[in-house]
Design a protein around this motif. Structure first.
Motif, PDB file in Angstrom:
ATOM      1  N   PHE B   3      23.507  10.486 -21.591  1.00 12.46           N
ATOM      2  CA  PHE B   3      24.259   9.237 -21.528  1.00 12.46           C
ATOM      3  C   PHE B   3      25.545   9.423 -20.730  1.00 12.46           C
ATOM      4  O   PHE B   3      26.007  10.550 -20.505  1.00 12.46           O
ATOM      5  CB  PHE B   3      24.566   8.709 -22.939  1.00 12.46           C
ATOM      6  CG  PHE B   3      25.558   9.523 -23.725  1.00 12.46           C
ATOM      7  CD1 PHE B   3      25.168  10.670 -24.396  1.00 12.46           C
ATOM      8  CD2 PHE B   3      26.893   9.143 -23.804  1.00 12.46           C
ATOM      9  CE1 PHE B   3      26.071  11.429 -25.127  1.00 12.46           C
ATOM     10  CE2 PHE B   3      27.814   9.884 -24.534  1.00 12.46           C
ATOM     11  CZ  PHE B   3      27.395  11.029 -25.197  1.00 12.46           C
ATOM     12  N   ILE B   4      26.072   8.287 -20.285  1.00 10.76           N
ATOM     13  CA  ILE B   4      27.376   8.250 -19.617  1.00 10.76           C
ATOM     14  C   ILE B   4      28.347   7.597 -20.579  1.00 10.76           C
ATOM     15  O   ILE B   4      28.047   6.531 -21.132  1.00 10.76           O
ATOM     16  CB  ILE B   4      27.292   7.440 -18.303  1.00 10.76           C
ATOM     17  CG1 ILE B   4      26.365   8.146 -17.301  1.00 10.76           C
ATOM     18  CG2 ILE B   4      28.680   7.227 -17.711  1.00 10.76           C
ATOM     19  CD1 ILE B   4      25.957   7.277 -16.116  1.00 10.76           C
ATOM     20  N   LEU B  21      30.568  16.028 -27.073  1.00 11.37           N
ATOM     21  CA  LEU B  21      29.986  15.075 -26.115  1.00 11.37           C
ATOM     22  C   LEU B  21      28.903  15.758 -25.278  1.00 11.37           C
ATOM     23  O   LEU B  21      27.819  15.200 -25.074  1.00 11.37           O
ATOM     24  CB  LEU B  21      31.084  14.501 -25.210  1.00 11.37           C
ATOM     25  CG  LEU B  21      31.960  13.407 -25.837  1.00 11.37           C
ATOM     26  CD1 LEU B  21      33.276  13.260 -25.078  1.00 11.37           C
ATOM     27  CD2 LEU B  21      31.214  12.072 -25.859  1.00 11.37           C
ATOM     28  N   ALA B  22      29.199  16.962 -24.801  1.00  8.03           N
ATOM     29  CA  ALA B  22      28.209  17.687 -23.994  1.00  8.03           C
ATOM     30  C   ALA B  22      26.965  18.003 -24.823  1.00  8.03           C
ATOM     31  O   ALA B  22      25.833  17.845 -24.352  1.00  8.03           O
ATOM     32  CB  ALA B  22      28.822  18.974 -23.442  1.00  8.03           C
ATOM     33  N   THR B  23      27.169  18.401 -26.056  1.00  7.44           N
ATOM     34  CA  THR B  23      26.037  18.734 -26.931  1.00  7.44           C
ATOM     35  C   THR B  23      25.156  17.517 -27.166  1.00  7.44           C
ATOM     36  O   THR B  23      23.923  17.632 -27.257  1.00  7.44           O
ATOM     37  CB  THR B  23      26.558  19.266 -28.288  1.00  7.44           C
ATOM     38  OG1 THR B  23      27.390  20.396 -28.047  1.00  7.44           O
ATOM     39  CG2 THR B  23      25.411  19.675 -29.200  1.00  7.44           C
ATOM     40  N   ALA B  24      25.783  16.339 -27.248  1.00  6.73           N
ATOM     41  CA  ALA B  24      25.025  15.107 -27.510  1.00  6.73           C
ATOM     42  C   ALA B  24      24.349  14.554 -26.256  1.00  6.73           C
ATOM     43  O   ALA B  24      23.592  13.595 -26.346  1.00  6.73           O
ATOM     44  CB  ALA B  24      25.951  14.051 -28.106  1.00  6.73           C
ATOM     45  N   GLY B  25      24.631  15.131 -25.075  1.00  8.90           N
ATOM     46  CA  GLY B  25      23.940  14.691 -23.867  1.00  8.90           C
ATOM     47  C   GLY B  25      24.800  13.930 -22.874  1.00  8.90           C
ATOM     48  O   GLY B  25      24.275  13.317 -21.935  1.00  8.90           O
ATOM     49  N   CYS B  26      26.120  13.970 -23.048  1.00 16.20           N
ATOM     50  CA  CYS B  26      27.006  13.271 -22.105  1.00 16.20           C
ATOM     51  C   CYS B  26      27.038  14.029 -20.773  1.00 16.20           C
ATOM     52  O   CYS B  26      27.367  15.215 -20.747  1.00 16.20           O
ATOM     53  CB  CYS B  26      28.410  13.174 -22.691  1.00 16.20           C
ATOM     54  SG  CYS B  26      29.573  12.323 -21.623  1.00 16.20           S
ATOM     55  N   VAL B  27      26.713  13.319 -19.697  1.00 17.33           N
ATOM     56  CA  VAL B  27      26.711  13.961 -18.381  1.00 17.33           C
ATOM     57  C   VAL B  27      27.943  13.580 -17.551  1.00 17.33           C
ATOM     58  O   VAL B  27      28.300  14.279 -16.605  1.00 17.33           O
ATOM     59  CB  VAL B  27      25.425  13.627 -17.590  1.00 17.33           C
ATOM     60  CG1 VAL B  27      24.209  14.212 -18.286  1.00 17.33           C
ATOM     61  CG2 VAL B  27      25.262  12.117 -17.393  1.00 17.33           C
ATOM     62  N   ALA B  28      28.549  12.445 -17.904  1.00 12.38           N
ATOM     63  CA  ALA B  28      29.745  12.005 -17.173  1.00 12.38           C
ATOM     64  C   ALA B  28      30.559  11.095 -18.073  1.00 12.38           C
ATOM     65  O   ALA B  28      30.005  10.398 -18.930  1.00 12.38           O
ATOM     66  CB  ALA B  28      29.356  11.249 -15.901  1.00 12.38           C
ATOM     67  N   LEU B  29      31.854  11.117 -17.866  1.00 12.88           N
ATOM     68  CA  LEU B  29      32.698  10.162 -18.581  1.00 12.88           C
ATOM     69  C   LEU B  29      33.776   9.639 -17.647  1.00 12.88           C
ATOM     70  O   LEU B  29      34.131  10.282 -16.656  1.00 12.88           O
ATOM     71  CB  LEU B  29      33.283  10.765 -19.860  1.00 12.88           C
ATOM     72  CG  LEU B  29      34.142  12.018 -19.806  1.00 12.88           C
ATOM     73  CD1 LEU B  29      35.558  11.701 -19.392  1.00 12.88           C
ATOM     74  CD2 LEU B  29      34.129  12.691 -21.170  1.00 12.88           C
ATOM     75  N   CYS B  30      34.280   8.471 -17.993  1.00  9.91           N
ATOM     76  CA  CYS B  30      35.265   7.790 -17.152  1.00  9.91           C
ATOM     77  C   CYS B  30      36.496   7.492 -17.991  1.00  9.91           C
ATOM     78  O   CYS B  30      36.382   6.950 -19.095  1.00  9.91           O
ATOM     79  CB  CYS B  30      34.694   6.482 -16.608  1.00  9.91           C
ATOM     80  SG  CYS B  30      33.096   6.697 -15.821  1.00  9.91           S
ATOM     81  N   GLU B  31      37.643   7.830 -17.453  1.00  8.64           N
ATOM     82  CA  GLU B  31      38.894   7.745 -18.208  1.00  8.64           C
ATOM     83  C   GLU B  31      39.850   6.758 -17.553  1.00  8.64           C
ATOM     84  O   GLU B  31      40.476   7.077 -16.535  1.00  8.64           O
ATOM     85  CB  GLU B  31      39.539   9.141 -18.292  1.00  8.64           C
ATOM     86  CG  GLU B  31      40.854   9.157 -19.024  1.00  8.64           C
ATOM     87  CD  GLU B  31      41.174  10.521 -19.622  1.00  8.64           C
ATOM     88  OE1 GLU B  31      40.456  11.502 -19.323  1.00  8.64           O
ATOM     89  OE2 GLU B  31      42.145  10.606 -20.396  1.00  8.64           O
ATOM     90  N   PRO B  32      39.987   5.557 -18.109  1.00 10.66           N
ATOM     91  CA  PRO B  32      40.942   4.611 -17.543  1.00 10.66           C
ATOM     92  C   PRO B  32      42.367   4.987 -17.925  1.00 10.66           C
ATOM     93  O   PRO B  32      42.599   5.539 -19.005  1.00 10.66           O
ATOM     94  CB  PRO B  32      40.565   3.275 -18.205  1.00 10.66           C
ATOM     95  CG  PRO B  32      39.335   3.529 -19.005  1.00 10.66           C
ATOM     96  CD  PRO B  32      39.262   4.994 -19.252  1.00 10.66           C
TER      97      PRO B  32
END
Lengths: 90, 266
Positions: B3-4, B21-32
């Protein structure tokens, strides 16, 4: 999901939240002093639970919302309290 | 599941959250860019913050195999001070070509004041004149419905703005319809106490469809759950939704919107 499946998955959670709401209102009644505009808004919102159809969440949100359209002159603070206090009360 | 996480304020989170987050499958995140919990004293404070978002935080995320992207602005909570806002807006172009910058955000309104509206218009002008994507914050609680209407008016009044290049975040049941009707994207923020619960977020997907919608955790320094997106995906699966639909909401949709910026590469 069937209606039965919705009940199976969410009834206990909704029951828990409903009892918490009832206990909150009991707590407010037991307390001394005057209430502010938030309690009146809360009671109005509770009435929306008896509406028909499938727009209750929207109706509850609208009870708490500022219905005006003009920007306020100045922001006096940064926070929101959850219910609109009325015109001129900002 | 991959997920993103399209909205996460990681400067206020611990390294453990990156690991989770990485363990759960996060490949990218966006920080406003957002309000730090206190008002900064000058534009120099923002310059340091923008360096943190464009230089330091991407390295922290990379340690866990997560790509880090960011959005720049002065948050509406600090928009009452017009002079400060003007100074910060003058700084933003210095950072626009950084490799992880996606656009202008999260701009919008907080208490729906006149100065907030003016600063929002200034941000929209900055985005339009630099051909940037826009991420919009809608106000909290009693101010959300009115603020969303005002924001949509500001966007509509600038003929350069293409609705499909604007994400309006923190929608709820009383604002999601007007956002989608205006041609914008809508974000549902999964908070434990306010904004939107997992159950309601899935309800809105079921009622409004899965086009132009995403979920985010917005995890910050207040009550918030960094793993809210994958947990909501699990709840969606419990409702019997298939993996293709879940993947669309938590991966494909954010990729489609964010991919309008050439710098968003996974």
């Amino acid at each position: 999901m069937t209606r039965q499946q919705v009940l199976d998955q969410y009834f206990m959670d909704a029951r828990h939240k409903l009892i918490d709401l009832a206990a909150f209102l009991d707590r407010v009644e037991r307390a001394d002093g005057d209430a502010d505009f938030r309690l009146e808004a809360f009671r109005e919102a509770v009435k929306k639970l008896e509406d028909k159809g499938h727009d209750r969440a929207e109706a509850v949100l609208m009870v708490f919302s500022d219905p005006t359209m003009e920007p306020i002159p100045v922001a006096q603070g940064k926070g929101a309290c959850g219910a609109w206090p009325g015109e001129g009360a900002e | 599941m991959k997920f993103i996480e399209p909205h996460a304020h990681m400067v206020s989170r611990t390294t453990d959250d990156y690991a989770d987050l990485a363990t759960a499958g996060c490949v990218a995140l966006c920080e406003p860019a957002f309000w730090a919990g206190f008002d900064r004293g000058s534009a120099e404070g923002f310059r340091d913050y923008f360096r943190q978002l464009t230089e330091y935080e991407p390295k922290r995320a990379a340690n866990y195999g997560i790509k880090h992207f960011t959005w720049l602005c002065i948050n509406p909570k600090e928009s009452e001070d017009m002079a400060l806002a003007a100074d910060v807006l003058a700084v933003i172009p210095e950072f626009m070509d950084c490799p992880n910058v996606l656009g202008i955000g999260e701009i919008g309104l907080n208490k729906n004041s006149r100065n907030e509206v003016k600063v929002l218009e200034m941000h929209v002008d900055l985005a339009a004149s630099h051909d940037q994507l826009i991420l919009v914050h809608t106000p909290h609680l009693e101010d959300k419905h009115k603020g969303t209407r005002l924001i949509l008016d500001v966007l509509k009044n600038d003929s350069r703005i293409q609705p499909e290049r604007v994400m309006i975040d923190h929608v709820e049941e009383h604002t999601i319809g007007m956002v989608l009707d205006a041609g914008h994207w809508g974000g549902m923020t999964l908070y434990p106490e306010s904004k939107c619960s997992p159950a309601r977020a899935i309800d809105m997907i079921e009622r409004f469809g899965s086009e132009r919608l995403w979920w985010d955790a917005a995890c910050d320094w207040g009550p918030s759950v960094p793993l809210a997106v994958p947990r909501t995906a699990v709840e969606m699966r419990k409702r019997g939704h298939d993996d293709d639909l879940i993947d669309k909401v938590i991966y494909e949709n954010p990729q489609q919107f964010l991919g309008q910026c050439d710098r968003f590469k996974l």
